[in-house]
Design an enzyme around this catalytic site. Sequence first.
Site, PDB file in Angstrom:
ATOM      1  CG  ASN A  42      36.227 143.537  91.035  1.00 45.25           C
ATOM      2  OD1 ASN A  42      35.582 143.871  92.015  1.00 45.25           O
ATOM      3  ND2 ASN A  42      35.869 143.850  89.808  1.00 45.25           N
ATOM      4  CB  ILE A  43      42.115 144.965  93.537  1.00 41.19           C
ATOM      5  CG1 ILE A  43      41.475 144.509  94.853  1.00 41.19           C
ATOM      6  CG2 ILE A  43      43.014 146.187  93.762  1.00 41.19           C
ATOM      7  CD1 ILE A  43      42.443 143.879  95.848  1.00 41.19           C
ATOM      8  CD  GLU A  44      38.247 147.234  87.368  1.00 46.99           C
ATOM      9  OE1 GLU A  44      38.178 148.452  87.100  1.00 46.99           O
ATOM     10  OE2 GLU A  44      37.422 146.382  86.960  1.00 46.99           O
ATOM     11  CB  CYS A  53      39.265 137.921  89.731  1.00 44.83           C
ATOM     12  SG  CYS A  53      39.206 138.072  87.950  1.00 44.83           S
ATOM     13  CD  GLU A  55      35.843 135.224  91.103  1.00 50.72           C
ATOM     14  OE1 GLU A  55      36.455 136.317  91.112  1.00 50.72           O
ATOM     15  OE2 GLU A  55      35.066 134.901  90.210  1.00 50.72           O
ATOM     16  CB  CYS A  86      37.581 134.961  84.745  1.00 47.70           C
ATOM     17  SG  CYS A  86      39.107 134.915  85.701  1.00 47.70           S
ATOM     18  CB  CYS A  89      38.898 132.851  89.151  1.00 48.93           C
ATOM     19  SG  CYS A  89      39.445 134.550  89.426  1.00 48.93           S
TER      20      CYS A  89
HETATM   21  N1  THU Z   1      36.151 139.902  87.606  1.00 44.95           N
HETATM   22  C1  THU Z   1      36.208 139.253  88.797  1.00 44.95           C
HETATM   23  O1  THU Z   1      36.504 139.863  89.838  1.00 44.95           O
HETATM   24  N2  THU Z   1      35.942 137.925  88.833  1.00 44.95           N
HETATM   25  C2  THU Z   1      35.606 137.186  87.734  1.00 44.95           C
HETATM   26  O2  THU Z   1      35.554 135.974  87.811  1.00 44.95           O
HETATM   27  C3  THU Z   1      35.274 137.875  86.483  1.00 44.95           C
HETATM   28  C4  THU Z   1      35.862 139.234  86.351  1.00 44.95           C
HETATM   29  C5  THU Z   1      36.444 141.336  87.563  1.00 44.95           C
HETATM   30  C6  THU Z   1      37.750 141.692  86.908  1.00 44.95           C
HETATM   31  C7  THU Z   1      37.484 143.124  86.495  1.00 44.95           C
HETATM   32  O3  THU Z   1      37.770 143.973  87.590  1.00 44.95           O
HETATM   33  C8  THU Z   1      35.991 143.172  86.235  1.00 44.95           C
HETATM   34  O4  THU Z   1      35.441 142.021  86.852  1.00 44.95           O
HETATM   35  C9  THU Z   1      35.616 143.193  84.777  1.00 44.95           C
HETATM   36  O5  THU Z   1      36.239 142.173  84.084  1.00 44.95           O
END
Ligand code: THU
Length: 129
Positions: A42-44, A53, A55, A86, A89
């Site tokens: 994941n890359i915020e 996300c 995935e 989520c 995804c």
């Molecule tokens: N996140 C994912 O990378 N995949 C998911 O299916 C659920 C959420 C990440 C997004 C964000 O960076 C962190 O988890 C919290 O929501």
Amino acid sequence: MDEKKLIFLAKEAKKHAYVPYSHFQVGAALLTVSGKVYTGCNIENASYGATNCAERTAFFKAISEGERDFKAIAIVSSSEEETFPCGICRQVMMEFMPNGIVILETKNGQIKQYTVQELLPFAFTSKDL
Ligand code: THU
């Protein structure tokens, strides 16, 4: 490629997670039909909605390299519990891997598998257009 190896690769990818806001690391390893693996984390972003996300990072890496046929994706996170993908995804999985398998690891190290169709019943797909 067995499920354990795919989980291991997802854990390696998780180390690259860029998560200064949630501190919640996620890693994914996506297996193609030909046996190649694309990983993602994941890359915020300071503008939270721009976050990607793990995935989808894996899918978009693979698709942008020309891959189209996928078999399975393993997902791990910094949570002790198994982390389900989520909704966005799941929708991407339905587009590119409608007959695929999602592999998760439980707290006690048990590996669980779900079909994409189980995780996104009554999905909106190209057939609905
Ligand atoms: N996140 C994912 O990378 N995949 C998911 O299916 C659920 C959420 C990440 C997004 C964000 O960076 C962190 O988890 C919290 O929501």
